[in-house]
Design a protein around this motif. Structure first.
Motif, mmCIF file in Angstrom:
data_model
loop_
_atom_site.group_PDB
_atom_site.id
_atom_site.type_symbol
_atom_site.label_atom_id
_atom_site.label_comp_id
_atom_site.label_asym_id
_atom_site.label_seq_id
_atom_site.Cartn_x
_atom_site.Cartn_y
_atom_site.Cartn_z
ATOM 1 N N THR A 351 22.744 8.298 -15.860
ATOM 2 C CA THR A 351 24.126 7.874 -15.644
ATOM 3 C C THR A 351 24.212 6.432 -15.192
ATOM 4 N N ALA A 352 23.184 5.959 -14.496
ATOM 5 C CA ALA A 352 23.126 4.578 -14.015
ATOM 6 C C ALA A 352 21.701 4.318 -13.542
ATOM 7 N N GLU A 353 21.433 3.076 -13.198
ATOM 8 C CA GLU A 353 20.152 2.740 -12.602
ATOM 9 C C GLU A 353 20.395 1.987 -11.314
ATOM 10 N N ALA A 354 19.414 2.028 -10.408
ATOM 11 C CA ALA A 354 19.574 1.388 -9.107
ATOM 12 C C ALA A 354 18.206 1.003 -8.565
ATOM 13 N N GLU A 355 18.210 -0.035 -7.755
ATOM 14 C CA GLU A 355 16.983 -0.473 -7.100
ATOM 15 C C GLU A 355 16.749 0.376 -5.858
ATOM 16 N N MET A 356 15.496 0.797 -5.680
ATOM 17 C CA MET A 356 15.126 1.628 -4.533
ATOM 18 C C MET A 356 13.853 1.077 -3.913
ATOM 19 N N ILE A 357 13.685 1.335 -2.613
ATOM 20 C CA ILE A 357 12.501 0.859 -1.911
ATOM 21 C C ILE A 357 11.975 1.979 -1.018
ATOM 22 N N ALA A 358 10.660 2.128 -1.022
ATOM 23 C CA ALA A 358 10.015 3.195 -0.247
ATOM 24 C C ALA A 358 8.910 2.571 0.593
ATOM 25 N N PHE A 359 8.892 2.873 1.887
ATOM 26 C CA PHE A 359 7.926 2.305 2.811
ATOM 27 C C PHE A 359 6.932 3.360 3.282
ATOM 28 N N GLY A 360 5.768 2.883 3.705
ATOM 29 C CA GLY A 360 4.826 3.690 4.464
ATOM 30 C C GLY A 360 4.446 4.997 3.816
ATOM 31 N N GLU A 361 4.624 6.077 4.578
ATOM 32 C CA GLU A 361 4.200 7.402 4.140
ATOM 33 C C GLU A 361 5.002 7.890 2.940
ATOM 34 N N VAL A 362 6.257 7.489 2.834
ATOM 35 C CA VAL A 362 7.050 7.868 1.657
ATOM 36 C C VAL A 362 6.450 7.246 0.402
ATOM 37 N N GLY A 363 6.004 6.002 0.512
ATOM 38 C CA GLY A 363 5.310 5.373 -0.608
ATOM 39 C C GLY A 363 4.028 6.090 -0.962
ATOM 40 N N ARG A 364 3.326 6.568 0.055
ATOM 41 C CA ARG A 364 2.087 7.326 -0.196
ATOM 42 C C ARG A 364 2.377 8.597 -0.971
ATOM 43 N N ARG A 365 3.476 9.276 -0.679
ATOM 44 C CA ARG A 365 3.820 10.504 -1.375
ATOM 45 C C ARG A 365 4.185 10.223 -2.834
ATOM 46 N N ILE A 366 4.743 9.058 -3.108
ATOM 47 C CA ILE A 366 5.084 8.710 -4.481
ATOM 48 C C ILE A 366 3.842 8.343 -5.274
ATOM 49 N N VAL A 367 2.981 7.502 -4.692
ATOM 50 C CA VAL A 367 1.765 7.082 -5.392
ATOM 51 C C VAL A 367 0.738 8.205 -5.429
ATOM 52 N N GLY A 368 0.649 8.962 -4.340
ATOM 53 C CA GLY A 368 -0.301 10.067 -4.276
ATOM 54 C C GLY A 368 -1.642 9.699 -3.673
ATOM 55 N N LYS A 369 -1.784 8.449 -3.185
ATOM 56 C CA LYS A 369 -3.032 8.008 -2.580
ATOM 57 C C LYS A 369 -2.721 7.130 -1.377
ATOM 58 N N PRO A 370 -3.598 7.126 -0.359
ATOM 59 C CA PRO A 370 -3.401 6.225 0.785
ATOM 60 C C PRO A 370 -3.468 4.768 0.336
ATOM 61 N N VAL A 371 -2.765 3.907 1.045
ATOM 62 C CA VAL A 371 -2.708 2.506 0.655
ATOM 63 C C VAL A 371 -4.085 1.855 0.732
ATOM 64 N N GLN A 372 -4.918 2.254 1.694
ATOM 65 C CA GLN A 372 -6.256 1.665 1.795
ATOM 66 C C GLN A 372 -7.098 1.998 0.567
ATOM 67 N N GLN A 373 -6.957 3.218 0.071
ATOM 68 C CA GLN A 373 -7.712 3.614 -1.113
ATOM 69 C C GLN A 373 -7.262 2.820 -2.334
ATOM 70 N N VAL A 374 -5.971 2.559 -2.459
ATOM 71 C CA VAL A 374 -5.470 1.794 -3.595
ATOM 72 C C VAL A 374 -5.909 0.338 -3.486
ATOM 73 N N LEU A 375 -5.911 -0.207 -2.271
ATOM 74 C CA LEU A 375 -6.334 -1.592 -2.091
ATOM 75 C C LEU A 375 -7.784 -1.793 -2.501
ATOM 76 N N ARG A 376 -8.607 -0.768 -2.308
ATOM 77 C CA ARG A 376 -10.014 -0.900 -2.693
ATOM 78 C C ARG A 376 -10.186 -1.035 -4.203
ATOM 79 N N THR A 377 -9.231 -0.527 -4.968
ATOM 80 C CA THR A 377 -9.343 -0.583 -6.429
ATOM 81 C C THR A 377 -8.704 -1.835 -7.015
ATOM 82 N N SER A 378 -8.081 -2.665 -6.177
ATOM 83 C CA SER A 378 -7.407 -3.851 -6.673
ATOM 84 C C SER A 378 -8.415 -4.923 -7.036
ATOM 85 N N ARG A 379 -8.141 -5.609 -8.116
ATOM 86 C CA ARG A 379 -8.999 -6.717 -8.525
ATOM 87 C C ARG A 379 -8.781 -7.932 -7.651
ATOM 88 N N SER A 380 -7.603 -8.060 -7.094
ATOM 89 C CA SER A 380 -7.318 -9.106 -6.118
ATOM 90 C C SER A 380 -6.178 -8.597 -5.260
#
Length: 575
Positions: A351-380
């Motif tokens: 029906t429409a689109e909107a910008e959304m922002i998720a912080f901290g643990e809510v972001g972890r639930r969306i990505v499915g992995k802890p932020v430290q684990q994702v940072l380890r896989t980053s090329r930079s």
């Protein structure tokens, strides 16, 4: 056969064989303890009393975790030795053990009786205050139980469902008291019924391991979650003085009910009104419900003008600024920090689109992995990792509230407070371009868009995720590709990359919150300043998170071969 002792382990060799007791074992399911198992954690002890942390990754849990039981002694071989984690460390040490698909685990026979039953490093009650907000190491304490409460259900702001907690009051021999709050499964498991007799109330000495020191509404307390364990009247050297002083004494333990329990007030969770995005966008912000609404959306693209992570103050959860070799909170001057998610994306429900922002643990639930684990896989430190890019095409029912800038802008944006339902990856993305969001042939996409063109017959679960390498100083490189495990190159869609827009280097601190979560984002500054300090911080973040992925046996080509993580300055508190 001789076994390798823990102090001799290092990453340069792969043929270690150890004999160890599994002193502790627990499952890590994320910060709110309600998600899938991310990894299984172990504290191992060898026959000389040395300790090391070990981890079973999610891919090996089904095959390796059943082979190890808490308290058992095992012979373990064909594992990896890597650099120890920088946060939430149950034991000190430079290295940790990582189980792989090749790791062999067999029960040990005819072992000596020198294996430690308890592994701990005690922190005196007088030193607990200086650890408030720190999360580098778990804390272990020894005390006398004076009070135990019933369990109660508490609705926390960052959790979709209520959780249990229980309070236990401990004191040392100097009569200093500290409250221990257990959460979730640990709160339900705690009981003294088997060892306490109200008619003959003998003192109960307790060793508690795996806690963190926190502060809420001015009250200091120890917090125990899945990593927490306790042992009644332990046979350890430090407890002998307690037994001598309290011999032949009677010490009744006070029992408090939920109605008189001194904890944070319980919040009653009311059902949220379900709304479509077009209704939310048309709503006057002053008519928006105070408790928020829920909406069901599919993530259609990422907003790349906002970094997906930020350094969060351990005490007040605001964003920290660069300060020498670390970060410092401008609000409370705390130098303890941890990295958290800051996911900014576009949601669409047809029906429409909107910008959304998720912080901290809510972001972890969306990505499915802890932020430290994702940072380890980053090329930079600057790029968008594959795990973050992969949230595009995921569908959720979210509890949302308005951000502050929605009161100044007709196009509203929303903060995600919790994930109510996750539906998984969708075969086709909603499209509202034929309605109020039309894109003509000559028009450009929004400058922040990362769009995945799809059709009704396209399966996004089997597509290559191609996305730009966004940088704070260099244009994106559209030729870089990341490939997930179930990808068919022939079906990979072309990703449309918007014209590059330089991202501001400053991280704007979000407004404060009264809990351990991060609030809605502020509007990012529009100036484009080349800050050398932030570049240094980006490099340090990348080095801290990638050290565990480096092969220590490979020759290093860096100018400074120190391989040291950035030290965290000690907290200075006046309470």
């Amino acid at each position: 056969m001789p076994f390798d002792l823990f102090p001799t382990l290092h990453p340069k060799s792969k043929h270690w064989v150890i004999c160890a007791r599994a002193s502790r074992k627990w499952e890590y399911r994320g910060g709110t303890d309600d998600g899938p198992i991310v990894h299984v954690d172990l504290v191992l002890g060898d026959e000389k009393g040395n300790a090391i942390y070990a981890e079973i990754p999610s891919s090996e849990i089904d095959t390796k975790s059943p082979l190890i039981q808490e308290g058992g002694i095992y012979i373990i071989s064909r594992f990896r030795v890597s650099k120890a984690k920088s946060l939430y460390r149950p034991v000190d040490g430079p290295y940790m053990v990582e189980f792989t698909c090749y790791t062999k685990i067999t029960p040990a026979k005819d072992v000596p009786q020198t294996f430690p039953t308890h592994i701990y490093k005690l922190t005196p009650f007088t030193d607990l205050r200086r650890h408030i907000g720190e999360n580098r190491n778990f804390l272990d304490v020894l005390g006398i139980i004076t009070e135990v409460s019933d369990t109660r259900s508490v609705q926390l702001p960052n959790q979709p469902t209520p959780t249990l907690n229980r309070n236990i009051v401990l004191k040392d021999l100097s009569n200093l008291e500290i409250r221990l709050t257990l959460w979730g499964q640990r709160a339900a498991e705690f009981t003294i019924d088997a060892i306490y007799n109200e008619e003959q109330p003998e003192p109960i000495i307790i060793l508690v391991v795996g806690t963190l020191m926190k502060s809420y509404s001015g009250e200091e307390y120890l917090s125990g979650n899945t990593a927490c364990r306790w042992y009644f009247n332990p046979a350890i050297l430090e407890a002998e003085h307690f037994y001598t002083v309290l011999r032949n004494q009677r010490l009744p333990i006070k029992h408090t009910t939920a109605s008189t329990d001194q904890t944070a007030p319980m919040r009653t969770s009311l059902p949220l009104e379900d709304k479509h995005l077009n209704d939310l966008q048309a709503m006057d912000p002053y008519d928006f419900p105070d408790g928020g609404c829920q909406c069901t959306i599919t993530i259609t693209r990422l907003v790349l003008t906002t970094p997906w992570w930020f350094p969060s103050c351990n005490r007040c959860s605001r964003a920290c600024i660069l300060d020498g070799d670390g970060y410092r909170c401008n609000t409370c001057s705390c130098t303890g920090y941890r990295f958290k998610y800051k996911l900014c994306f576009i949601g669409n429900d047809g029906t429409a689109e909107a910008e959304m922002i998720a912080f901290g643990e809510v972001g972890r639930r969306i990505v499915g992995k802890p932020v430290q684990q994702v940072l380890r896989t980053s090329r930079s430190a600057n790029d968008t990792p594959p795990d973050v890019a992969a949230i595009v095409s995921l569908k959720f029912t979210l509890a949302v509230t308005l951000t502050e800038q929605s009161y100044y802008n007709p196009q509203k944006s929303y903060q995600v407070n919790s994930v109510i339902t996750a539906y998984g990856r969708q075969h086709a993305l909603p499209d509202t371009r034929h309605d109020q969001h039309k894109h003509t042939a000559g028009s450009q996409m929004p400058p922040h868009a990362l769009t995945y063109p799809t059709s009704s017959t396209t399966d996004l679960a089997s597509q290559t995720l191609n996305y730009p390498m966004t940088s704070y100083s260099t244009p994106p490189n559209p030729t870089v590709q990341y490939r997930s495990t179930n990808i068919s190159p022939s079906s990979a869609p072309e990703i449309q990359i918007a014209p590059h827009k330089t991202i501001p280097r400053d991280i704007t601190p979000p407004p404060p919150l009264d809990h351990d979560e991060t609030p809605s984002k502020k509007t990012a500054p529009t100036h484009d300043v080349a800050s050398s300090k932030h570049s240094i911080a980006q490099k340090r973040l990348f080095q801290d998170t990638m050290d565990t992925a480096k092969d220590s046996g490979a020759p290093k080509k860096t100018k400074n071969d120190t391989s040291k993580a950035a030290p965290s300055a000690p907290l200075s508190l006046a309470i």
